[in-house]
Every structure is written in C-alpha cells, then in structure tokens.
Scaffold this motif. Structure first.
Motif, mmCIF file in Angstrom:
data_model
loop_
_atom_site.group_PDB
_atom_site.id
_atom_site.type_symbol
_atom_site.label_atom_id
_atom_site.label_comp_id
_atom_site.label_asym_id
_atom_site.label_seq_id
_atom_site.Cartn_x
_atom_site.Cartn_y
_atom_site.Cartn_z
ATOM 1 N N THR A 205 0.863 -1.036 -0.065
ATOM 2 C CA THR A 205 0.151 0.052 -0.108
ATOM 3 C C THR A 205 0.851 1.204 0.039
ATOM 4 O O THR A 205 2.011 1.089 0.019
ATOM 5 N N ASP A 206 0.240 2.298 -0.195
ATOM 6 C CA ASP A 206 0.840 3.911 -0.102
ATOM 7 C C ASP A 206 0.652 4.350 1.325
ATOM 8 O O ASP A 206 -0.710 4.644 1.465
ATOM 9 N N PHE A 207 1.486 4.331 2.055
ATOM 10 C CA PHE A 207 1.305 4.940 3.335
ATOM 11 C C PHE A 207 0.754 6.487 3.499
ATOM 12 O O PHE A 207 0.142 6.984 4.236
ATOM 13 N N LYS A 208 1.485 7.030 2.505
ATOM 14 C CA LYS A 208 1.125 8.547 2.296
ATOM 15 C C LYS A 208 -0.373 8.989 2.340
ATOM 16 O O LYS A 208 -0.848 9.795 2.700
ATOM 17 N N GLU A 209 -0.848 8.103 1.296
ATOM 18 C CA GLU A 209 -2.257 8.326 0.858
ATOM 19 C C GLU A 209 -3.101 7.735 1.775
ATOM 20 O O GLU A 209 -4.152 8.458 2.194
ATOM 21 N N ASN A 210 -2.630 6.713 2.588
ATOM 22 C CA ASN A 210 -3.407 6.230 3.822
ATOM 23 C C ASN A 210 -3.552 7.381 4.953
ATOM 24 O O ASN A 210 -4.692 7.587 5.751
ATOM 25 N N GLU A 211 -2.526 8.096 5.003
ATOM 26 C CA GLU A 211 -2.420 9.039 6.223
ATOM 27 C C GLU A 211 -3.532 10.100 5.536
ATOM 28 O O GLU A 211 -4.165 10.842 6.450
ATOM 29 N N LYS A 212 -3.318 10.664 4.358
ATOM 30 C CA LYS A 212 -4.224 11.674 3.674
ATOM 31 C C LYS A 212 -5.635 11.408 3.873
ATOM 32 O O LYS A 212 -6.545 12.153 4.292
ATOM 33 N N ALA A 213 -5.983 10.023 3.613
ATOM 34 C CA ALA A 213 -7.250 9.576 4.178
ATOM 35 C C ALA A 213 -7.805 9.496 5.176
ATOM 36 O O ALA A 213 -8.882 9.226 5.816
ATOM 37 N N ASN A 214 -6.691 9.732 6.299
ATOM 38 C CA ASN A 214 -7.157 9.857 7.702
ATOM 39 C C ASN A 214 -7.466 8.605 8.224
ATOM 40 O O ASN A 214 -8.290 8.392 9.139
ATOM 41 N N LEU A 215 -6.798 7.520 7.777
ATOM 42 C CA LEU A 215 -6.892 6.151 8.330
ATOM 43 C C LEU A 215 -6.193 6.141 9.428
ATOM 44 O O LEU A 215 -4.953 5.661 9.489
ATOM 45 N N LYS A 216 -6.760 5.878 10.638
ATOM 46 C CA LYS A 216 -5.890 6.194 11.908
ATOM 47 C C LYS A 216 -5.591 4.589 12.519
ATOM 48 O O LYS A 216 -6.097 3.729 11.984
ATOM 49 N N LEU A 217 -4.463 4.624 13.119
ATOM 50 C CA LEU A 217 -3.791 3.503 13.468
ATOM 51 C C LEU A 217 -4.032 3.425 15.064
ATOM 52 O O LEU A 217 -4.483 4.298 15.819
ATOM 53 N N SER A 218 -4.261 2.274 15.833
ATOM 54 C CA SER A 218 -4.269 2.089 17.217
ATOM 55 C C SER A 218 -2.974 2.019 17.855
ATOM 56 O O SER A 218 -3.103 2.663 19.065
ATOM 57 N N LYS A 219 -1.888 1.943 17.393
ATOM 58 C CA LYS A 219 -0.644 2.179 18.120
ATOM 59 C C LYS A 219 0.244 2.635 17.004
ATOM 60 O O LYS A 219 0.235 2.232 15.767
ATOM 61 N N GLY A 220 1.408 3.410 17.404
ATOM 62 C CA GLY A 220 2.386 3.730 16.396
ATOM 63 C C GLY A 220 2.252 4.639 15.477
ATOM 64 O O GLY A 220 1.058 5.458 15.516
ATOM 65 N N THR A 221 2.739 4.738 14.468
ATOM 66 C CA THR A 221 2.719 5.693 13.290
ATOM 67 C C THR A 221 2.955 5.035 12.208
ATOM 68 O O THR A 221 3.376 3.933 11.801
ATOM 69 N N TYR A 222 2.477 5.781 11.033
ATOM 70 C CA TYR A 222 2.755 5.123 9.543
ATOM 71 C C TYR A 222 4.395 4.970 9.233
ATOM 72 O O TYR A 222 4.969 6.263 9.659
ATOM 73 N N PRO A 223 4.957 4.160 8.526
ATOM 74 C CA PRO A 223 6.379 4.033 8.432
ATOM 75 C C PRO A 223 6.828 5.276 7.382
ATOM 76 O O PRO A 223 6.187 5.530 6.400
ATOM 77 N N GLU A 224 8.128 5.573 7.716
ATOM 78 C CA GLU A 224 8.831 6.569 6.971
ATOM 79 C C GLU A 224 9.709 5.846 6.369
ATOM 80 O O GLU A 224 10.259 6.274 5.012
ATOM 81 N N LYS A 225 10.420 4.879 6.912
ATOM 82 C CA LYS A 225 11.534 4.129 6.318
ATOM 83 C C LYS A 225 10.846 2.956 5.452
ATOM 84 O O LYS A 225 9.883 2.666 5.347
ATOM 85 N N ALA A 226 11.651 2.675 4.387
ATOM 86 C CA ALA A 226 11.315 1.392 3.311
ATOM 87 C C ALA A 226 11.071 0.202 4.096
ATOM 88 O O ALA A 226 10.482 -0.409 3.436
ATOM 89 N N ASP A 227 11.645 0.015 5.360
ATOM 90 C CA ASP A 227 11.606 -1.347 5.703
ATOM 91 C C ASP A 227 10.433 -1.473 6.860
ATOM 92 O O ASP A 227 10.251 -2.344 7.571
ATOM 93 N N GLY A 228 9.947 -0.062 7.183
ATOM 94 C CA GLY A 228 8.898 -0.094 7.936
ATOM 95 C C GLY A 228 7.372 -0.722 7.430
ATOM 96 O O GLY A 228 7.064 -0.790 6.364
ATOM 97 N N VAL A 229 6.598 -1.390 8.381
ATOM 98 C CA VAL A 229 5.518 -1.952 8.008
ATOM 99 C C VAL A 229 4.534 -1.614 8.963
ATOM 100 O O VAL A 229 4.587 -1.392 10.119
ATOM 101 N N VAL A 230 3.116 -1.856 8.682
ATOM 102 C CA VAL A 230 2.179 -1.747 9.707
ATOM 103 C C VAL A 230 1.365 -3.222 9.699
ATOM 104 O O VAL A 230 1.048 -3.542 8.714
#
Length: 430
Positions: free
Chosen positions: A113-138
């Motif tokens: 998925t595209d994490f930046k678009e998920n953030e724009k869509a205001n899809l919230k997480l229960s913990k943590g943040t959306y990854p900024e690094k290439a090896d980050g996952v949700v």
C-alpha cells in the motif's frame, strides 16, 4: 354556544354512556397501537442496518473496481475536484507464506500500500505511526494473536477455545523485527524479507472480524513480484499473483455524490456507502408504507365501532336534538357537537395507544434478545445491538393523524343524520 360549553356538552354525554364509550375507545386504542407497533419493527430494523453500514466503512469512501473495461488511473483520479486521497492496496495471493517474530510463527496476509495516501485519507492506527522508512510496516490489530509459539500450540491442543487462554504476543510489537518467508515446497527455495513494525492497525469494529494483515510499502511491489515469479515459475503472470483494490476518499460527505458520478462518467465501476444507504432507505420506505397500510386496516375495523356508537347516540338523543333546534341551535352546531364526540373518542384512544406502543417497544427490545438467548444459548444475542422496535415522532404523528381522522370520518355520517331530524317529530318522542 361557546367552545367551552360545547366541550362540557360532549363530556356530559360521554359520562352518561361510559361503558359504550369505553369499549369504543378500547377498540380505537388497539387499532392505533397495532399500527404503531407493527410499523416500529421496520423503523427499528432500518436503524440497526443503518448503524451496521455506517460502522462498517466511512461515508467519504468510494470503492473503484476494474471491471475489465477501463484500467484504473490513480493519477487522473487525484486530479478530480474534492478528492482527498486515493489508496491502492495490492494483496499478495500467491505462495506459501510464513511470518516470524522471535519464536512466534504464523501465516498472515501481505498487502502492499501507499502509506502517505493512507495518512491523507485519515485512516488512523491504534498504536505507532505510519512508516517513513522503506523497511517499516504496519501490522493488523490481530496479528499478535495469529502468530503462535510452540507453547501456544500446546495450549490450543488442550483448550480449543482460544478466547479462554492467553496466546500469541502479549507485549507491544512496535519496533520488533518481522521476517516474511515465501517457500516453494517442491524446490525448497524461498524468498525472505525482513521489516520493522512501526504501527498497528485499528481494532476491528465487529467482534467477529479479524485483521491479520501485514501492510508493506508499495515500493517493494516490483521487486517482490519478480522474486515470486522466480520462486514459483516465470510463466506465472503478475495478475495471477496479486489482487488490487482501489478506494477514493472525498474531502467531505457533500462531495461524495459528485465524485462518484464523475468516476462513473469516466467508465469506472464504483460503490459507496451512501449508495447502499439510499437503496436501503428506499426498500424500508416501501416496507414501512406496507406495514402502515396493514395497520390502517385495523383502525378502519375499529371505526365500525365508532360509527355504531355515534349512530346509537343520535337515535337516543332525537328528542334532545329537537329541543336544541327548537331553541335556535343551528344544524352546523349540532353536527359539530357529534363530530367533536367522535373526535374525543379518537384522541383519547390515540393517546392511550401511543403510551402502550412505547411500553411494548421498550419491552420488545429488552426481552427478545433474552428469549433468543434462552432458545439458542448463544451469548451474542445478549450483546446484540439490533433494535427490534423503534418509534420516531414521525410515526406517532402519522398514526395519530390516521386514527383521529378515521374517528372523525366515522362520526361524520351520524352527525349529518342528526342535522336532518325533524323538530316536530323529535319533540313528540317520549
């Protein structure tokens, strides 16, 4: 005769015939209450389904499908007016996948998925943040319970009901390394990817739902698909390995209809929650109209009693009507007095019916889940949010208008008859 005197006149005659009036009011009450309670079932189920639909998704979301006629172009869609974000999720549906976090193993699903678009869509997480690094996952909310250790597997062998025991990863997963292994059982070769967990998805809104997905940046798609082709055979096509879903998020609810129409005009197949609500509302409108019609029949049956009561009242008061005419009472006044009496029956019956209907509605919502639980022994019925009956003010107004209106019409004919009574013949009666 003043209006107050007219009311006193009606009350006096009601008191003289208490039993007859009581039974007539009872019939009116039963008919009106039947209408309200019957229609309240449709209102209750509509409220429950509407709540279910709204809790299942966001109203600003528009799902876009590739029906084979037109390829989805997210870049073009983003240029549309009032489009806030376009999320494209790619589900990896090929391969024997195993995920590892320390000593815990399991088989979740992988979504690119595209994490930046998920953030724009205001899809919230229960913990943590959306990854900024290439090896980050949700990871999905339930991944911690899907990944099991050997001790957890032994516990499950003894206790089949997983809800009664603590299994899976109990501590926070944020910052942990997760390894994904795709293995070819025939060649024993595998593809391995290691990522860092930076976020945990939201808790599913329904108890029976589970989110066991691992979301990876779409930047890995090309390399991963190529590796899986090599692992499972180069003849495998990309569309056989992945499944794409696209969702468009509007800036606000008012923009959904316009964006949806623009997408359809471009040749895209779409679905929105608002569309489902419109179709559902149309269906329930027809259902409510049908139930109100059936309930009205009960009121019409009760109107026979009102007609008979008022006809008898006119017959019994023939001499009294003659006296009123003799002292100068106009036909309109005499007619009004009898119509007021029939309206009195309708109003009292309606008020009692509304009170009884609310009591029945409350009792149904309270008792039916318990009855279903006793019949099936399913605890879900005790926690269900289904509303079996709901009585909005609009239903009360409709029922009251029908009930009182029918009561007045039922008394209209006898009232007209009273105005045509001959004074001389009326006064001769004993």
């Amino acid at each position: 005769m003043q209006f107050k005197d007219q009311l006193d006149f009606v009350r006096q005659h009601v008191k003289k015939n208490r039993m007859r009036i009581f039974t007539t009011i009872l019939a009116t009450t039963m008919g009106c209450a039947f209408l309200i309670v019957l229609a309240s079932v449709a209102f209750g189920l509509q409220n429950s389904l509407k709540k279910e639909v709204l809790s299942d998704d966001t109203l600003t979301r528009i799902e876009v499908y590739n029906d084979g006629n037109k390829e989805i172009e997210p870049t073009e869609i983003k240029k549309m007016k009032n489009v806030n974000a376009v999320t494209m999720n790619t589900l990896i549906q090929t391969g024997n996948l195993e995920a590892n976090i320390d000593a815990y193993k399991g088989s979740p699903e992988v979504i690119l998925t595209d994490f930046k678009e998920n953030e724009k869509a205001n899809l919230k997480l229960s913990k943590g943040t959306y990854p900024e690094k290439a090896d980050g996952v949700v990871v999905g909310y339930n991944v911690a319970q899907i990944l099991l250790s050997k001790e957890d597997e032994k516990k499950l062998e003894k206790e089949k009901d997983a809800s009664k025991i603590n299994i899976g990863i109990q501590e926070s997963m944020i910052g942990k390394k997760i390894t994904l292994n795709w293995k070819n059982e025939e060649t024993k070769k595998k593809v391995t990817r290691t990522f860092t967990i930076e976020g945990v998805g939201p808790k599913p809104k329904k108890e029976w739902e589970q989110d066991g997905t691992i979301r990876i940046s779409k930047e890995h798609e090309e390399a991963l698909v190529q590796d899986l082709k090599t692992l499972y055979g180069k003849k495998l096509k990309a569309e056989e390995m992945i499944y794409r879903t696209t969702a468009v998020y509007a800036t606000d609810l008012e923009a959904v209809t316009a964006i949806n129409k623009a997408l359809q005009d471009e040749g895209y197949a779409t679905y929105t929650v608002s569309q489902q609500l419109e179709e559902m509302n149309l269906l329930f409108l027809a259902l409510k109209a049908g139930l109100i019609f059936v309930g009205t029949i009960a009121i019409l049956i009760a109107s026979i009693g009102i007609f008979n009561t008022m006809t008898m009242a006119v017959t019994e008061r023939t001499r009294e009507i003659g006296v009123m005419k003799a002292i100068g009472a106009s036909p309109k006044l005499i007619q009004r007095l009898f119509v007021m009496e029939s309206a009195y029956i309708g109003v009292i019956g309606t008020v009692i019916a509304v009170i009884i209907s609310y009591i029945v509605s409350f009792a149904a919502n309270y008792a039916i889940p318990k009855i279903l639980y006793m019949a099936t022994n399913e605890k879900e019925f005790l926690t269900t949010e289904i509303q079996f009956s709901a009585i909005p003010w609009q239903l009360v107004v409709i029922a009251a208008a029908i009930s009182i209106g029918v009561a007045i019409l039922s008394g209209w004919r006898p009232a007209r008859k009273a105005t045509k009574i001959d004074v001389i013949q009326a006064l001769r009666q004993d």
